[in-house]
Design an enzyme around this catalytic site. Structure first.
Site, short mmCIF file in Angstrom:
data_model
loop_
_atom_site.label_atom_id
_atom_site.label_comp_id
_atom_site.label_asym_id
_atom_site.label_seq_id
_atom_site.Cartn_x
_atom_site.Cartn_y
_atom_site.Cartn_z
N ARG A 128 51.70 -9.14 -37.33
CA ARG A 128 49.84 -8.53 -37.89
C ARG A 128 50.08 -9.51 -39.13
O ARG A 128 50.12 -9.07 -39.92
CB ARG A 128 50.12 -6.79 -38.35
CG ARG A 128 50.70 -5.89 -37.23
CD ARG A 128 49.89 -5.93 -35.62
NE ARG A 128 48.10 -5.98 -35.29
CZ ARG A 128 47.70 -4.43 -35.69
NH1 ARG A 128 48.33 -4.22 -35.46
NH2 ARG A 128 46.62 -4.27 -34.79
N GLN A 150 45.53 -13.10 -36.56
CA GLN A 150 44.31 -12.54 -36.97
C GLN A 150 43.66 -12.96 -35.34
O GLN A 150 43.08 -11.51 -35.28
CB GLN A 150 43.53 -12.54 -38.11
CG GLN A 150 44.08 -10.93 -39.06
CD GLN A 150 43.14 -11.06 -40.57
OE1 GLN A 150 43.30 -12.40 -40.41
NE2 GLN A 150 43.68 -9.75 -40.99
N ASP A 203 44.76 -11.63 -32.13
CA ASP A 203 45.48 -10.20 -32.47
C ASP A 203 44.50 -8.62 -31.08
O ASP A 203 43.44 -8.02 -32.12
CB ASP A 203 45.41 -9.38 -34.35
CG ASP A 203 46.00 -8.09 -33.65
OD1 ASP A 203 46.28 -7.24 -33.12
OD2 ASP A 203 46.27 -7.71 -35.28
N SER A 248 44.42 -5.14 -32.67
CA SER A 248 43.03 -5.27 -33.16
C SER A 248 42.06 -4.91 -32.75
O SER A 248 40.98 -4.15 -33.08
CB SER A 248 42.96 -5.81 -34.67
OG SER A 248 44.12 -5.95 -35.09
N TYR A 292 53.26 -1.17 -40.49
CA TYR A 292 53.01 0.09 -39.92
C TYR A 292 53.80 1.77 -39.80
O TYR A 292 53.88 0.82 -41.52
CB TYR A 292 53.49 -0.55 -38.30
CG TYR A 292 53.20 -1.07 -37.68
CD1 TYR A 292 51.95 -1.40 -36.75
CD2 TYR A 292 54.13 -2.88 -37.03
CE1 TYR A 292 51.92 -2.41 -35.14
CE2 TYR A 292 53.05 -3.51 -36.01
CZ TYR A 292 52.39 -2.96 -35.69
OH TYR A 292 51.14 -3.82 -34.41
P1 NAD Z 1 48.76 1.82 -35.61
O1 NAD Z 1 47.31 1.97 -34.21
O2 NAD Z 1 49.76 1.22 -35.25
O3 NAD Z 1 48.70 3.39 -36.45
C1 NAD Z 1 47.56 4.60 -36.49
C2 NAD Z 1 47.47 4.68 -38.13
O4 NAD Z 1 48.30 5.60 -37.97
C3 NAD Z 1 48.32 3.87 -39.38
O5 NAD Z 1 46.77 3.05 -40.04
C4 NAD Z 1 49.42 4.67 -39.70
O6 NAD Z 1 49.27 4.36 -40.94
C5 NAD Z 1 48.57 6.29 -38.97
N1 NAD Z 1 49.56 7.35 -39.15
C6 NAD Z 1 50.90 6.68 -38.37
N2 NAD Z 1 51.87 8.19 -38.38
C7 NAD Z 1 51.00 8.91 -39.60
C8 NAD Z 1 51.53 10.56 -39.55
N3 NAD Z 1 52.30 10.90 -39.20
N4 NAD Z 1 49.66 11.02 -40.24
C9 NAD Z 1 48.96 10.43 -40.50
N5 NAD Z 1 48.62 8.75 -39.75
C10 NAD Z 1 49.86 8.47 -39.38
O7 NAD Z 1 47.72 0.87 -36.33
P2 NAD Z 1 47.29 -0.21 -36.21
O8 NAD Z 1 46.18 0.20 -36.62
O9 NAD Z 1 47.65 -1.15 -35.85
O10 NAD Z 1 47.17 -1.20 -37.69
C11 NAD Z 1 48.76 -1.20 -37.85
C12 NAD Z 1 48.81 -1.52 -39.70
O11 NAD Z 1 48.78 -3.09 -38.98
C13 NAD Z 1 48.15 -1.18 -40.30
O12 NAD Z 1 49.24 -2.31 -41.89
C14 NAD Z 1 47.37 -2.61 -40.46
O13 NAD Z 1 46.25 -2.90 -42.08
C15 NAD Z 1 47.49 -4.37 -40.39
N6 NAD Z 1 47.18 -5.32 -39.61
C16 NAD Z 1 46.64 -5.86 -39.96
C17 NAD Z 1 46.57 -7.32 -39.14
C18 NAD Z 1 46.94 -8.79 -39.66
O14 NAD Z 1 46.69 -8.75 -41.13
N7 NAD Z 1 46.44 -9.40 -38.51
C19 NAD Z 1 45.19 -6.95 -38.51
C20 NAD Z 1 45.86 -5.34 -37.90
C21 NAD Z 1 46.18 -4.39 -38.33
#
Ligand code: NAD
Length: 376
Positions: A122, A127, A130, A133, A230
């Site tokens: 990530r 991006q 990804d 996403s 994460y």
């Molecule tokens: P994910 O699918 O792994 O999880 C979904 C969400 O559930 C996350 O926000 C996580 O914090 C939350 N979660 C986990 N346990 C929980 C709990 N017990 N109670 C409440 N919420 C809980 O997440 P994702 O959509 O794959 O995103 C993961 C990370 O990657 C994020 O920080 C996102 O900003 C980041 N991201 C970065 C990029 C990039 O820079 N290329 C692109 C996309 C996402």
């Protein structure tokens, strides 16, 4: 250079790993693109469109993968079905590596290199590649539409001559990519939206979308973005505080969308049966964490059940219901990924071992299953 695109075989999988648009781009490399017959049909992309874009249609999987340098798929194909592929060929797909040990060993034994698109780091540079996403964004959108369809009332507040109808209350649990899109979609439909996460960084994102942030107070969550962005397993103290917070909030909600995941672990349990029972009859929950066991007690992955008058939906492949656009974005992710490593002068793909992206996605190489996240 030969690229093969597989027809998906998993039940209910309607997506495809290429689109006529990406085939045209690959054709610009003078690559031979072989599409397994019928691969795009379930997502509304007929063989004829791929042919017109420059691909040839292979009558069988063996014909598609024979002599291929790169094999593209959505889901992890059965290693036995790739026996016609040559050693050294690269497979790129969503491999679900934490749960696919035997399949990965099968690729290793066949001498394939396997790249897991779901292990894409990530980072900013990746991006556009990804897949988590691109797919989660559509999943979050569709989850709200499915909930709206199931919900027997409207979402927006309506002031009519016959009387006023109050806005539906929608609560999003887990504010990653899917959760953010669920908030945005719920807001667009006119719901009154609130959301929660364990990562403190999401508070600002929730508020910037016009939703109310509901956070555990006085117990430490995850400051900033956490490792690789994460979440991790939370302390027992946090879980108890979160359970209380949910109990206080959930009884007043009409729609709940849960998306919480922890990489490599079962989905955290966020809603107990008692909390579900406290909701009004007619309420709807969509549990997007169903493929990892679900965030809601009693969810049945792949099914919709009714419990205590509440409809609990637990889709395991919600992107298949938006197959065309999910495929188009997935196909673009693959193009962005491969083209970043294309050497136009040498007319070949070059994979530097020390590159963050190559290291991140490679899960099978040189006959071995290996990746820092699997070995951790
Ligand atoms: P994910 O699918 O792994 O999880 C979904 C969400 O559930 C996350 O926000 C996580 O914090 C939350 N979660 C986990 N346990 C929980 C709990 N017990 N109670 C409440 N919420 C809980 O997440 P994702 O959509 O794959 O995103 C993961 C990370 O990657 C994020 O920080 C996102 O900003 C980041 N991201 C970065 C990029 C990039 O820079 N290329 C692109 C996309 C996402």
């Amino acid at each position: 250079m030969k690229l093969a695109v597989l027809k998906e075989t998993d039940a209910g999988e309607r997506r495809v790993a290429a689109s006529p648009e990406t085939v045209k781009r690959f054709a610009g490399w003078d690559a031979e693109i072989s599409i397994e017959a019928g691969a795009g049909a379930p997502s509304g992309m007929p063989d004829a469109d791929f042919e017109a874009a420059g691909a040839t249609i292979a009558p069988s999987r063996a014909a598609a993968v024979g002599g291929a340098d790169i094999i593209l798929a959505v889901r992890a194909p059965d290693p036995a079905s790739l026996s016609g592929a040559e050693a050294g060929a690269i497979l790129a797909a969503i491999l679900n590596p934490f749960q696919a040990g035997d399949t990965l060993s099968g690729y290793a034994n066949a001498g394939l290199t396997a790249m897991a698109m779901d292990f894409m780091p990530r980072i900013t540079r990746a991006q556009s590649m990804d897949v988590l996403s691109s797919q989660a964004n559509l999943a979050g959108y569709r989850a709200v539409l499915d909930a709206a369809h199931e919900y027997g009332r409207g979402f927006p507040m309506m002031m009519t001559a016959a009387g006023t109808v109050s806005a539906a209350k929608l609560f999003v649990m887990g504010v990653g990519v899917a959760g953010l899109q669920a908030i945005a979609t719920g807001r667009r439909l006119g719901a009154q939206v609130s959301a929660t996460d364990v990562r403190a960084a999401t508070r600002e994102q929730i508020e910037s979308l016009g939703a109310k942030a509901i956070f555990v107070k006085d117990v430490e969550g995850i400051e900033g973005e956490g490792t690789g962005g994460y979440a991790s397993e939370m302390s027992e103290e946090y879980k108890a505080a979160q359970a209380k917070l949910v109990s206080d909030h959930i009884a007043r909600q009409d729609i709940v969308i849960t998306t919480a995941l922890i990489p490599g672990r079962p989905a955290p349990r966020l809603i107990s049966d008692a909390q579900l029972a406290s909701m009004k009859p007619g309420s709807v929950i969509v549990d997007l964490a169903a493929p990892q066991g679900g965030n809601v007690e009693g969810c049945v992955p792949g099914e919709t059940v009714r419990k205590h008058g509440v409809t609990l939906m637990a889709p395991t492949n919600i992107n298949a219901s938006l197959a065309e656009v999910s495929s188009q974005l997935y196909a673009r992710n693959l193009w962005n990924f491969l083209s970043a490593f294309w050497d136009g002068d040498a007319k070949s793909l070059v994979w530097p071992d020390d590159d963050d992206i190559v290291r991140g996605v490679t899960v099978v190489k040189d006959g071995k299953v290996s990746n820092e996240r699997l070995n951790a």
